[in-house]
Design a protein around this motif. Sequence first.
Motif, PDB file in Angstrom:
ATOM      1  N   TYR A 104       0.834  -1.212   0.000  1.00 25.88           N
ATOM      2  CA  TYR A 104       0.000   0.000   0.000  1.00 25.88           C
ATOM      3  C   TYR A 104       0.859   1.248   0.000  1.00 25.88           C
ATOM      4  O   TYR A 104       1.819   1.379   0.721  1.00 25.88           O
ATOM      5  N   TYR A 106       1.113   4.920   0.917  1.00 20.52           N
ATOM      6  CA  TYR A 106       0.458   5.659   2.000  1.00 20.52           C
ATOM      7  C   TYR A 106       0.531   7.171   1.780  1.00 20.52           C
ATOM      8  O   TYR A 106       1.623   7.760   1.836  1.00 20.52           O
ATOM      9  N   THR A 414      -2.439  -1.240  -3.558  1.00 21.08           N
ATOM     10  CA  THR A 414      -3.518  -0.301  -3.336  1.00 21.08           C
ATOM     11  C   THR A 414      -2.972   1.022  -2.816  1.00 21.08           C
ATOM     12  O   THR A 414      -1.814   1.098  -2.394  1.00 21.08           O
ATOM     13  N   LEU A 416      -3.439   3.632   0.104  1.00 22.78           N
ATOM     14  CA  LEU A 416      -4.056   4.005   1.373  1.00 22.78           C
ATOM     15  C   LEU A 416      -4.011   5.541   1.364  1.00 22.78           C
ATOM     16  O   LEU A 416      -3.028   6.148   1.768  1.00 22.78           O
TER      17      LEU A 416
END
Length: 456
Positions: A104, A106, A414, A416
Amino acid sequence: MATKNTPKKILLDESEMPTQWYNLVADLPVPPPPALHPGTHEPAGPEDFAPLFPMALIEQEVTTERYIDIPGEVLDIYKLWRPSPLFRAKRLEELLDTPARIYYKYEGVSPAGSHKPNTAVPQAYYNHKEGIKKLTTETGAGQWGSALAFATAQYGMELEVWQVAASYRAKPYRRTMMEIWGATVHSSPSEVTEFGRSLLAENPDHPGSLGIAISEAVAMCVADPEARYALGSVLNHVLMHQTIIGEEALLQLAKVDEVPDLLVGCTGGGSNFGGLAFPFMREKMAGNMNPTIRCVEPAACPSLTRGEYRYDFGDTAGMTPLLKMHTLGHSFIPDPIHAGGLRYHGMSPLVSHVYDQGMVEAIAIGQRECFDAAIKFAKTEGIVPAPEPTHALAAAIREALACKESGEDKVILTALCGHGHLDLAAYDAYLSGEMVDYDLPDEAVNEAMKSVPVLG
Ligand SMILES: *Cc1c(COP(=O)(O)O)cnc(C)c1O
């Protein structure tokens, strides 16, 4: 269970930070449909956008150049928090007992706590360069208003924000943040605009909506020739500014020799998703990788999966140019039961276009599954996610559990895109068992779709 050993955090040096934004339009096999003038329904020209945006951003909105240089002053401000870290969610993988590897990117390390400053800073910069002293904007959850307040503070500019009333009441500390950075904040609908006054006359406790707040901020901008308006998502130039996320993630994954099999991102207006996904779509079109790319939206506000791909207004009063996008109808207001953010009635025209072209997938997830995923994530990885990216986390967890069944060691990436430190009321509702899933009835969608203009 996962075998490959990678560092927990994959970091870039400041000197490795990308210096250009990527424009997906340059590489699309079919160009996206243009915005239309709301009166004539002819393609909107620069003069139609000029009362709202500075010329540099209007040019970025329509450019077909593949790369745009990030101005040095913007890079300097980006360095307050960029490059942002890419994490391997090893502890979450262990909890799920999955062979999948989850990464992820961030964005909660920014001053406002989300990806929004990636576009707020250049937007303030280009307005400032063209001599604009004041901006108006709307904010829903408060992330965009605080990002723009931080950005305008860098240039000593004035900022007036219309915050959706329900959020204004529920998130007083978002208002405080905006005020710390010097912004003036109104609850929307407000007494300041005619549209706001008309809505308050009908209902003094009106919860507001993003579309209404946009109408108010646009009306105040148009009434003041010295002011311009800024939008935190949806438009092409906004998504382009966010591509710094995906460009960094490409470099970071390359450092650990990983190629993603699946990208998942939450979609409200489409900017964090586009920012992460578009550079990977470029690599996919070039044949360098072949990830599945998936949008995740709330079941309570499912513009891609249950809306129609039509020309609609970006705001509730019908003042903006018409955008071809997946829309639930500009009169759509999500049920107040929904706490998970991502409440906009439409979707970025660019994300809508690539979805229509079959280049990306979309799914909708109910909010309890999302918060359940967020709690699993917070307990293992530590970070309390903003409600919006819980949708992406829920989708990542679904995939990781499918990998457990199939034995595949997929690489899942992904964004975040924010932390949830100012969204704890939503977590409170989940933990106390008050949060329920909401099945959006077809009638509600059909009713709101009636507000979409029929073009001749
Ligand atoms: C604004 C926001 C969103 C939704 O907007 P997108 O343009 O879809 O990214 C999602 N997550 C966070 C943390 C936000 O602040």
